[in-house]
Design a protein around this motif. Sequence first.
Motif, PDB file in Angstrom:
ATOM      1  N   ALA A 146       0.824  -1.210   0.000  1.00 36.69           N
ATOM      2  CA  ALA A 146       0.000   0.000   0.000  1.00 36.69           C
ATOM      3  C   ALA A 146       0.864   1.269   0.000  1.00 36.69           C
ATOM      4  N   MET A 147       1.940   1.230   0.777  1.00 38.41           N
ATOM      5  CA  MET A 147       2.838   2.393   0.817  1.00 38.41           C
ATOM      6  C   MET A 147       3.485   2.610  -0.547  1.00 38.41           C
ATOM      7  N   GLN A 148       3.900   1.524  -1.221  1.00 41.93           N
ATOM      8  CA  GLN A 148       4.527   1.654  -2.537  1.00 41.93           C
ATOM      9  C   GLN A 148       3.528   2.180  -3.558  1.00 41.93           C
ATOM     10  N   LEU A 149       2.288   1.721  -3.512  1.00 41.70           N
ATOM     11  CA  LEU A 149       1.279   2.208  -4.448  1.00 41.70           C
ATOM     12  C   LEU A 149       0.981   3.689  -4.217  1.00 41.70           C
ATOM     13  N   ALA A 150       0.966   4.086  -2.942  1.00 36.95           N
ATOM     14  CA  ALA A 150       0.769   5.507  -2.654  1.00 36.95           C
ATOM     15  C   ALA A 150       1.922   6.347  -3.213  1.00 36.95           C
ATOM     16  N   ALA A 151       3.149   5.798  -3.141  1.00 36.53           N
ATOM     17  CA  ALA A 151       4.301   6.524  -3.688  1.00 36.53           C
ATOM     18  C   ALA A 151       4.225   6.617  -5.214  1.00 36.53           C
ATOM     19  N   VAL A 152       3.686   5.553  -5.832  1.00 42.67           N
ATOM     20  CA  VAL A 152       3.541   5.577  -7.299  1.00 42.67           C
ATOM     21  C   VAL A 152       2.571   6.675  -7.712  1.00 42.67           C
ATOM     22  N   GLY A 172       1.885   9.432  -6.225  1.00 41.50           N
ATOM     23  CA  GLY A 172       2.382  10.784  -5.969  1.00 41.50           C
ATOM     24  C   GLY A 172       3.678  11.112  -6.657  1.00 41.50           C
ATOM     25  N   ASN A 173       4.193  10.219  -7.497  1.00 38.24           N
ATOM     26  CA  ASN A 173       5.489  10.477  -8.150  1.00 38.24           C
ATOM     27  C   ASN A 173       5.251  10.637  -9.653  1.00 38.24           C
ATOM     28  N   PRO A 174       5.543  11.847 -10.183  1.00 36.28           N
ATOM     29  CA  PRO A 174       5.305  12.090 -11.617  1.00 36.28           C
ATOM     30  C   PRO A 174       6.404  11.549 -12.525  1.00 36.28           C
ATOM     31  N   ASP A 175       7.535  11.161 -11.963  1.00 34.59           N
ATOM     32  CA  ASP A 175       8.660  10.706 -12.776  1.00 34.59           C
ATOM     33  C   ASP A 175       8.398   9.290 -13.266  1.00 34.59           C
ATOM     34  N   PRO A 176       8.346   9.107 -14.592  1.00 30.32           N
ATOM     35  CA  PRO A 176       8.054   7.765 -15.127  1.00 30.32           C
ATOM     36  C   PRO A 176       9.079   6.718 -14.721  1.00 30.32           C
ATOM     37  N   ALA A 177      10.356   7.096 -14.713  1.00 31.46           N
ATOM     38  CA  ALA A 177      11.393   6.117 -14.360  1.00 31.46           C
ATOM     39  C   ALA A 177      11.258   5.679 -12.905  1.00 31.46           C
ATOM     40  N   ALA A 178      11.005   6.660 -12.027  1.00 31.13           N
ATOM     41  CA  ALA A 178      10.837   6.334 -10.618  1.00 31.13           C
ATOM     42  C   ALA A 178       9.585   5.494 -10.410  1.00 31.13           C
ATOM     43  N   ARG A 179       8.537   5.846 -11.151  1.00 31.06           N
ATOM     44  CA  ARG A 179       7.301   5.070 -11.011  1.00 31.06           C
ATOM     45  C   ARG A 179       7.499   3.634 -11.483  1.00 31.06           C
ATOM     46  N   SER A 180       8.325   3.472 -12.545  1.00 28.82           N
ATOM     47  CA  SER A 180       8.602   2.112 -13.031  1.00 28.82           C
ATOM     48  C   SER A 180       9.326   1.297 -11.976  1.00 28.82           C
ATOM     49  N   GLU A 182       8.976  -2.883  -7.529  1.00 33.41           N
ATOM     50  CA  GLU A 182       8.955  -3.274  -6.112  1.00 33.41           C
ATOM     51  C   GLU A 182       7.568  -3.739  -5.695  1.00 33.41           C
ATOM     52  N   CYS A 183       6.539  -3.107  -6.274  1.00 38.84           N
ATOM     53  CA  CYS A 183       5.178  -3.558  -5.958  1.00 38.84           C
ATOM     54  C   CYS A 183       4.942  -4.988  -6.445  1.00 38.84           C
ATOM     55  N   THR A 209       7.208  -7.228  -6.825  1.00 39.81           N
ATOM     56  CA  THR A 209       7.955  -8.108  -5.924  1.00 39.81           C
ATOM     57  C   THR A 209       7.176  -8.379  -4.634  1.00 39.81           C
ATOM     58  N   LEU A 210       6.569  -7.318  -4.074  1.00 40.29           N
ATOM     59  CA  LEU A 210       5.772  -7.487  -2.870  1.00 40.29           C
ATOM     60  C   LEU A 210       4.550  -8.380  -3.126  1.00 40.29           C
ATOM     61  N   VAL A 211       3.921  -8.191  -4.290  1.00 44.69           N
ATOM     62  CA  VAL A 211       2.778  -9.034  -4.630  1.00 44.69           C
ATOM     63  C   VAL A 211       3.197 -10.499  -4.714  1.00 44.69           C
ATOM     64  N   ALA A 212       4.378 -10.728  -5.333  1.00 46.79           N
ATOM     65  CA  ALA A 212       4.876 -12.103  -5.428  1.00 46.79           C
ATOM     66  C   ALA A 212       5.167 -12.667  -4.044  1.00 46.79           C
ATOM     67  N   ASP A 213       5.745 -11.830  -3.140  1.00 47.32           N
ATOM     68  CA  ASP A 213       6.003 -12.302  -1.776  1.00 47.32           C
ATOM     69  C   ASP A 213       4.703 -12.630  -1.042  1.00 47.32           C
ATOM     70  N   ILE A 214       3.698 -11.729  -1.238  1.00 44.11           N
ATOM     71  CA  ILE A 214       2.404 -11.979  -0.592  1.00 44.11           C
ATOM     72  C   ILE A 214       1.796 -13.281  -1.106  1.00 44.11           C
ATOM     73  N   GLN A 215       1.882 -13.492  -2.433  1.00 43.23           N
ATOM     74  CA  GLN A 215       1.329 -14.723  -3.006  1.00 43.23           C
ATOM     75  C   GLN A 215       2.061 -15.942  -2.470  1.00 43.23           C
ATOM     76  N   ARG A 216       3.398 -15.844  -2.395  1.00 44.76           N
ATOM     77  CA  ARG A 216       4.184 -16.964  -1.889  1.00 44.76           C
ATOM     78  C   ARG A 216       3.851 -17.241  -0.416  1.00 44.76           C
ATOM     79  N   SER A 217       3.693 -16.198   0.375  1.00 41.45           N
ATOM     80  CA  SER A 217       3.349 -16.371   1.792  1.00 41.45           C
ATOM     81  C   SER A 217       1.978 -17.029   1.946  1.00 41.45           C
ATOM     82  N   LEU A 218       1.014 -16.602   1.114  1.00 42.21           N
ATOM     83  CA  LEU A 218      -0.312 -17.206   1.168  1.00 42.21           C
ATOM     84  C   LEU A 218      -0.266 -18.686   0.782  1.00 42.21           C
ATOM     85  N   VAL A 219       0.548 -18.991  -0.237  1.00 41.27           N
ATOM     86  CA  VAL A 219       0.684 -20.388  -0.654  1.00 41.27           C
ATOM     87  C   VAL A 219       1.265 -21.230   0.476  1.00 41.27           C
TER      88      VAL A 219
END
Length: 466
Positions: free
Chosen positions: A291-297, A299-307, A312-313, A315-325
């Motif tokens: 959620a924090m990373q999505l909020a940063a996305v 609020g950040n107008p820089d395309p490279a930074a948003r990418s 990282e988002c 990666t976090l989604v993959a970690d969440i999926q792996r933890s749930l599994v």
Amino acid sequence: MPKQLGLLPKLAFFFLLLALPALLLLDFVRASIEFNALTRTLESDQLRREIQREQAAMARHLTERELVGLGTTRDLERWVLRLAQRSHKVLGDHALTLAEQRRQPIRAFLVDDHGQIVVDSHTGGFNKQAHDWLLSEAPRDDPTLRWRRQGSLFTYLHPLEGIPDRSLVLQFELATPAQNFLNRARIEWPIMLLDGLLLALASAFFLRAWVIARLARMRAAALEWRQGNLQTRINDPNRDEIGLISEELDRVPVALDALMQANAALIGADERARLARDLHDTVKQKAFGLAMQLAAVEGNPDPAARSNLLKECRTLVADIQRSLVEIIDDLKPVAGVPFAVRLQNDIEAWSRRSGIAVFIDLSGADSVALTDQANLNAILSEALANVHRHSQARRVDITLIRQRNELQFSIVDDGLGGARASAGRGIGHLNSRAAELPNGHCRIDSDARGTRIDIRWTLRQETKTP
């Protein structure tokens, strides 16, 4: 298994040992009763009247014959035979008792004034005690009947009417109850043994039908309970000791069913608490970071930074999926797979995902109780997650060994170290899990050479794994 002796022969042998003394005692009591009844008959007025009649008849015959000889002997023998008959009104059934006791229980005599035998119904003479008494009664001035009892010897003396120098003597020599009992035992012991055996077998069969059948119902109910059918009841209607025990046993499956339901509810509550803790320690924290990373996305107008933030988002989604599994896999029942195999599969799968080499020794896994396996799985998942996140290790040694009545679970890495027993939520999670094991405790040693985690706990009585 050797064949065991059944209850029926045991009961038969027991009742045989019990029946023989009982039969002997009953026979002695019977002999005593017969002896007392016979003595009352010999002391009765009916016998005295019989003696008086016989002496009058004997005096009349002697007067008519004017001699004492063969005819008088036959008169005495006939009188003794009449007395010994069951049909005679004086002795009646007691005549058979006398006949069983001695060969010549009844004797009749004619004696003179000096106590000497003139005529005898049987040869053999007087009993000495009776003879001494007769000598003391030698004066015949008293024409009435006189008698004396000396133990089991009854002697009757009656002077003959009109014949002053002759007296009629009748003698009964009984067997004492002890003598009568011993005589019967010598003769009738095979019959008594057979009676005891028949009584023992009859008692054993009766008890087998009455007791063993009820015990068989109790055993059948216990087998049903063992197979999980707790609705079965013994239902013994009798109110004796076995019936009361059956009634108490019928309460056991009710209490056991209530205990199982309470235990299932407690296990469900513990499992819900563990699931909540696992979700809090893994998925919730990663979801908060996502959620924090999505909020940063946003609020950040820089395309490279948003990418980069979106990477990282992902990666976090993959970690969440792996933890749930991993959490879902922990909830799935694994039937027929030993605990050691499940642990090794989880460790090897983690090694493939993380790229970190592992050394595995799970020789003590078969001794882990079923109730402790979930905690050990959680400790392993938390420890390996910490190694992957923080240690930068290249190798991890994982051992689970048994030392007498203790188990030790060790996770050793060659990473950067720096872990402390009081630092971080993950370390606290390890401590709390270790505390749930019997006498369990966690020790963490960490330095520049790496980190070592040792979990020790006491072996439970129930160590079988599914």
